[in-house]
Enzyme design. Structure first.
Site, PDB file in Angstrom:
ATOM      1  CG  PHE A   1     -44.926 -32.572  13.384  1.00 56.49           C
ATOM      2  CD1 PHE A   1     -46.068 -32.648  12.536  1.00 56.49           C
ATOM      3  CD2 PHE A   1     -43.918 -33.318  13.150  1.00 56.49           C
ATOM      4  CE1 PHE A   1     -46.081 -33.572  11.513  1.00 56.49           C
ATOM      5  CE2 PHE A   1     -43.954 -34.036  12.109  1.00 56.49           C
ATOM      6  CZ  PHE A   1     -44.976 -34.440  11.261  1.00 56.49           C
TER       7      PHE A   1
ATOM      8  CB  ALA B   1     -47.599 -25.850   6.483  1.00 58.72           C
ATOM      9  CE  LYS B   2     -41.711 -32.067  10.031  1.00 63.62           C
ATOM     10  NZ  LYS B   2     -41.747 -33.171   9.204  1.00 63.62           N
ATOM     11  CB  ALA B   3     -49.869 -28.973   8.926  1.00 66.03           C
TER      12      ALA B   3
ATOM     13  CE1 TYR C   1     -44.742 -35.675   7.218  1.00 65.41           C
ATOM     14  CE2 TYR C   1     -45.945 -33.724   7.862  1.00 65.41           C
ATOM     15  CZ  TYR C   1     -44.712 -34.348   7.341  1.00 65.41           C
ATOM     16  OH  TYR C   1     -43.548 -33.456   7.015  1.00 65.41           O
TER      17      TYR C   1
END
Ligand SMILES: Cc1ncc(COP(=O)(O)O)c(C=O)c1O
Length: 310
Positions: free
Chosen positions: A35, A156-158, A162
């Site tokens: 995202f 990576a913004k995975a 989070y």
């Protein structure tokens, strides 16, 4: 959260309350999603999205790294986002594109589960509060270590990644702090739970480099550029935990939080927001809101038909 009217979902504009997924969606179970967090600001020339293309490029990069083929190009997502902001009648908003493996196949290797793509926009104030931006926040070094590139992909913004940030953030909030700062396995400073970190001491501005398991923040990149334009070099290097405590100034930056001074870390006082922090923060705010001529190219203006006046 404050609702808007429409969400863009796989190429369609869907009413906010109808934008639903199946409970057996892959991403829901395993965190197989990527995202972005983007902001659109009200400017003299209408709504403007800060560094939109860079955010969408990072979304595409994160998707590629996690083997999630996207059915829409960056340009298509950009156009859809502009239309979404227009349809929702927003002057400023937070923008959340999300790609995830949907419903259709279970198990860890599920290449036939479709990759879904949504964009949602809604009004969302500064993540660590306006007061925090003005006077600084209190941070706690987390007992949780930041994910490393030996097991996940910090760049990576995975979605699944989070959980690491959630553990750190929850720990700090439960202990009465505003934000967590994570170290890596060797005890080197990485970043906040959702922000990059900058440390200033004796005139040197330092921030962890790419080997320190950071997200390559777009705010971070902007701050480095702004500092350079103001005549200050930012040194990218390893930062020891004790340097946080000994710093003259510390600040965090990220899309959701924007630029936030840190006034205390683990009960060591850093103090009131310092001069350099204030200088960079003011320029950064000007850039976000379209008040800095030299950074106008960072803004993606949303064309809104002028209101018809009778
Ligand atoms: C873990 C983490 N680090 C850093 C950042 C800052 O990145 P950006 O400035 O691109 O929002 C974020 C926010 O997206 C984040 O989640």
């Amino acid at each position: 959260m404050e609702k808007s009217e429409w969400i863009w979902m796989n190429g369609e504009f869907v009413a906010w309350d109808d934008a639903k997924v199946h409970v057996l969606s892959h991403g829901f179970h395993y965190g197989s999603g990527v995202f972005e967090g983007i902001r659109c600001y009200e400017t003299d020339r209408g709504p403007a999205i800060f560094r939109h293309r860079e955010h969408l490029e990072r979304l595409a990069m994160s998707a590629e790294l996690y083997y999630l083929p996207l059915a829409h190009s960056i340009d298509e997502v950009r156009d859809a986002t502009h239309e979404l902001i227009r349809r929702n009648g927003l002057e400023s908003c937070y923008i959340r594109p999300l790609a995830f493996r949907g419903y259709g196949e279970m198990g860890l290797y599920a290449p036939t589960a479709p990759v879904e793509l949504i964009v949602a926009v809604w009004p969302w104030g500064a993540y660590l509060g306006e007061e925090g931006k003005r006077n600084g926040v209190r941070a706690k070094v987390s007992s949780w270590r930041r994910i490393s590139s030996s097991s996940l992909i910090p760049h990576a913004k995975a979605s699944g990644q989070y959980l690491n940030s959630i553990l750190a953030k929850t720990e700090s909030a439960n202990a009465g702090y505003d934000e967590a700062i994570l170290l890596d396995e060797a005890g080197i400073v990485c970043e906040g739970s959702g922000e990059n970190v900058f440390v200033i001491r004796e005139g040197e501005i330092a921030t962890p480099g790419h080997t320190a398991s950071i997200l390559d923040g777009i705010s971070r990149k902007s701050v480095i550029q702004i500092a350079a334009d103001l005549g200050y070099e930012v040194v990218e290097r390893d930062i020891a935990r004790s340097e946080l405590y000994l710093a003259d100034e510390v600040f965090l930056c990220g899309t959701a939080a924007e630029l936030v001074p840190v006034r205390e870390i683990d009960d060591h006082e850093i103090g009131e927001p310092g001069e350099l922090t204030r200088l960079i923060q003011a320029k950064f705010e000007d850039a976000l809101h379209g008040r800095a001529q030299e950074y106008l190219e960072w803004l993606d203006f949303v064309e809104v038909p002028s209101k018809v006046t009778s």
